[in-house]
Design an enzyme around this catalytic site. Structure first.
Site, PDB file in Angstrom:
ATOM      1  N   ASP A 188      -5.745   8.996   7.733  1.00 25.37           N
ATOM      2  CA  ASP A 188      -5.570   9.448   5.683  1.00 25.37           C
ATOM      3  C   ASP A 188      -5.516  11.054   5.457  1.00 25.37           C
ATOM      4  O   ASP A 188      -6.284  11.563   6.378  1.00 25.37           O
ATOM      5  CB  ASP A 188      -7.174   9.308   5.232  1.00 25.37           C
ATOM      6  CG  ASP A 188      -6.264   9.248   3.618  1.00 25.37           C
ATOM      7  OD1 ASP A 188      -5.463   8.354   3.328  1.00 25.37           O
ATOM      8  OD2 ASP A 188      -6.895  10.065   3.421  1.00 25.37           O
TER       9      ASP A 188
ATOM     10  N   GLU B   7      -0.876  10.205   8.681  1.00 24.00           N
ATOM     11  CA  GLU B   7      -0.777  10.204   8.089  1.00 24.00           C
ATOM     12  C   GLU B   7       0.175  11.592   7.263  1.00 24.00           C
ATOM     13  O   GLU B   7      -0.811  12.963   7.369  1.00 24.00           O
ATOM     14  CB  GLU B   7      -1.026  10.288   6.814  1.00 24.00           C
ATOM     15  CG  GLU B   7       0.052  10.035   5.268  1.00 24.00           C
ATOM     16  CD  GLU B   7      -1.184   9.674   4.407  1.00 24.00           C
ATOM     17  OE1 GLU B   7      -0.651   9.595   2.999  1.00 24.00           O
ATOM     18  OE2 GLU B   7      -2.136  10.554   4.130  1.00 24.00           O
TER      19      GLU B   7
HETATM   20  C1  NOJ Z   1      -3.571   8.508   1.054  1.00 23.10           C
HETATM   21  C2  NOJ Z   1      -3.729   7.338   0.733  1.00 23.10           C
HETATM   22  O1  NOJ Z   1      -2.630   6.894   1.340  1.00 23.10           O
HETATM   23  C3  NOJ Z   1      -3.431   7.337  -0.926  1.00 23.10           C
HETATM   24  O2  NOJ Z   1      -3.835   5.964  -1.001  1.00 23.10           O
HETATM   25  C4  NOJ Z   1      -4.628   8.049  -0.796  1.00 23.10           C
HETATM   26  O3  NOJ Z   1      -4.746   8.174  -2.172  1.00 23.10           O
HETATM   27  C5  NOJ Z   1      -4.543   9.831  -0.949  1.00 23.10           C
HETATM   28  N1  NOJ Z   1      -4.493   9.695   0.794  1.00 23.10           N
HETATM   29  C6  NOJ Z   1      -6.107   9.936  -0.799  1.00 23.10           C
HETATM   30  O4  NOJ Z   1      -7.281   9.706   0.824  1.00 23.10           O
END
Ligand code: NOJ
Length: 537
Positions: free
Chosen positions: A203, A267
């Protein structure tokens, strides 16, 4: 094809499960791990290879699990660690891989590490987070902004310092420059890999390293009303710093030290030239830095064709491409690109491009965003940045015409898709023209055909509102894919040698049709043409 081309994460398809919305097993209106286990056969029949489960760890749920209070346990809302082990075994028993979410940029403020860190400036865990003195005027230490709105700094009065939060102000950022943090977080990876997970979705990976000097981000002169407020400054110092790569390489070494091709997917919301650096200079970084360009690019043949070429050209040698069409942070494909027909064509694109596809739950049904009536919003972003809430793409999965679409016996935590009683998995299952049948067909073809899961990609260019490309592998049958991204009919002239038969497309009635050079396409129509062996170049 080499053995390394054959690893599952190169050839397979990943499916994102948002656990709150997939299947509830205990009637509390929120999906859970036992519910996912009940629905594994759907994934098997769909034809995906791996499921990535968004966070299910103990959490105050301010950001629905992306605010983790304990990395090595299961929140009671989602079940128990035993439920997870059972789910993992059941998935593995069906040949499905399981990826968990690793929320590594930040914890919840409820995490014991942060509780300790905030007690005093001298606390041994103080430096596990990012604390700074106020600016001379008492304000935040610099101009960094939270992705969810406002300053990225929150003053913690008892110790008089600000802590950094790149997201909500209850999600303090960890300090990855501190080796103790890295060691503790790597222990978390070990905990899950020892249990048998096949990898992680990392993440906010692109945010983990920040400028050591905490320099202000420069203003973006091109920012205009309508763009998200966060981008008023170009975030060059608050994330995507070179040190992130070293962390990725060390994580990769850890993953590689385990048997069985564990995978790291990051991500990475970054421009192409930056995101490809996360593969590592020698291919020793992430296996798959997520490529969100299909989400971010307008649904237009010239734009999509250009982005595919640009991504392809930027990939380092040996790097495995990947494509994401939807996720829990972005409007659903059907709503984003202009309806169900366009979404069907987009499915053909996603599942015939070169590279590992990631499919978001419900996209196989062609689900659209669900309108959330006032008062039923749940996503914190709906409140911090009105209009940017992510509830519409997180509605519960409609399984059947049973009570609450078979999702729960209780009150669903978000409204169900409005047509759930007639449009659901069970209904689409028996309809050969449904989006579900289209996805199953595409996934089966992709799995069966080396040209599609491992072959070369040759773009053939844009003609009017349509684009086309070839997928080929030595000694295997090749495919021509032609996609009309417009709402008007189109003719796509493929090279004269490209003769064959339509094997699959958005219209089942055309299957088997012979094609010779030119493909006539209706509005939003896409076809996959199996080329005659003589046409192979
Ligand atoms: C990316 C995640 O996909 C999202 O849903 C989240 O709010 C943020 N990171 C913070 O962790």
């Amino acid at each position: 094809m080499t053995a390394s081309d054959q690893v599952w994460w190169r050839q397979g398809t990943i499916y994102e499960v948002y656990p709150r919305s997939f299947q509830d097993s205990d009637g509390d209106g929120v999906g859970d791990l036992a519910g996912i286990e009940q629905r594994l056969d759907h994934l098997l029949h769909l034809g995906v290879d791996a499921l990535w489960i968004a966070p299910f760890f103990p959490s105050p749920m301010a950001d629905f699990g992306y605010d983790v209070a304990d990395y090595c346990a299961v929140d009671p809302l989602f079940g128990t660690l035993e439920d997870f082990d059972r789910l993992l075994a059941a998935a593995h028993g069906r040949g499905l891989k399981v990826l968990t979410d690793f929320v590594l940029n930040h914890t919840s403020e409820a995490h014991p590490w942060f509780a300790e860190s905030r007690t005093s400036r001298a606390d041994p865990k103080r430096d596990w987070y990012i604390w700074r003195d106020p600016a001379p005027d008492g304000g935040p230490p610099n101009n960094w902004l939270s992705i969810f709105g406002g300053s990225a700094w929150r003053l913690d009065a008892p110790t008089g310092q600000y802590f950094l939060h790149s997201f909500l102000d209850c999600q303090p950022d960890l300090n990855w420059r501190n080796p103790e943090v890295e060691a503790a977080m790597f222990d978390v990876l070990r905990f899950w890999m020892d249990r048998g997970v096949d990898g992680f979705r990392l993440d906010a990976l692109w945010m983990i390293a920040k400028d050591e000097q905490f320099r202000d981000n420069p203003a973006d002169p091109n920012w205009h009303e309508g763009m998200i407020p966060y981008l008023v400054n170009t975030p060059v110092y608050s994330g995507d710093r070179p040190e992130a790569l070293g962390i990725c390489e060390r994580m990769r070494a850890l993953a590689d030290s385990y048997p069985g091709d564990r995978v790291l997917i990051g991500e990475t919301y970054l421009p192409i030239k930056r995101l490809v650096t996360y593969y590592g200079e020698h291919g020793d970084g992430l296996h798959l830095p997520f490529n969100f360009k299909l989400i971010q690019t307008p649904w237009d043949a010239a734009e999509i064709d250009a982005i595919i070429r640009r991504y392809d050209a930027a990939l380092p040698g040996g790097a495995q491409p990947n494509w994401v069409l939807g996720n829990h942070d972005n409007p659903r494909t059907a709503s984003r690109i202009g309806g169900l027909d366009a979404a069907r064509a987009a499915a053909v694109l996603l599942l015939t491009l070169r590279g590992t596809p990631t499919l978001y739950y419900g996209e196989e049904l062609g689900l659209a965003d669900v309108e959330i009536p006032p008062g039923r919003e749940r996503d914190p972003r709906a409140f911090t940045e009105p209009g940017l809430g992510r509830d519409p793409e997180r509605a519960p999965m409609p399984w059947s015409a049973d009570t609450n679409a078979g999702f729960t016996s209780g009150e669903p935590w978000l409204p169900l898709p409005p047509d759930w009683a007639i449009d659901n998995v069970a209904a689409q299952d028996v309809d050969p023209d449904s989006p579900l049948s289209l996805h199953r067909g595409l996934l089966a073809l992709r799995r069966a055909e080396p040209a599609l899961h491992a072959g070369r990609f040759t773009p053939l260019g844009v003609q009017g509102g349509a684009m086309g490309y070839l997928r080929e592998a030595d000694g295997e049958r090749g495919f021509l894919v032609a996609i009309n991204l417009s709402g008007a009919p189109a003719r796509y002239e493929a090279p004269a040698a490209d003769q064959g038969r339509i094997v699959l497309g958005t219209l089942r009635s055309r299957e088997g049709e012979a094609i010779s050079g030119t493909v006539a396409l209706g509005p939003n129509e896409a076809v996959v043409v199996a080329l005659n062996p003589s046409a192979a170049r």
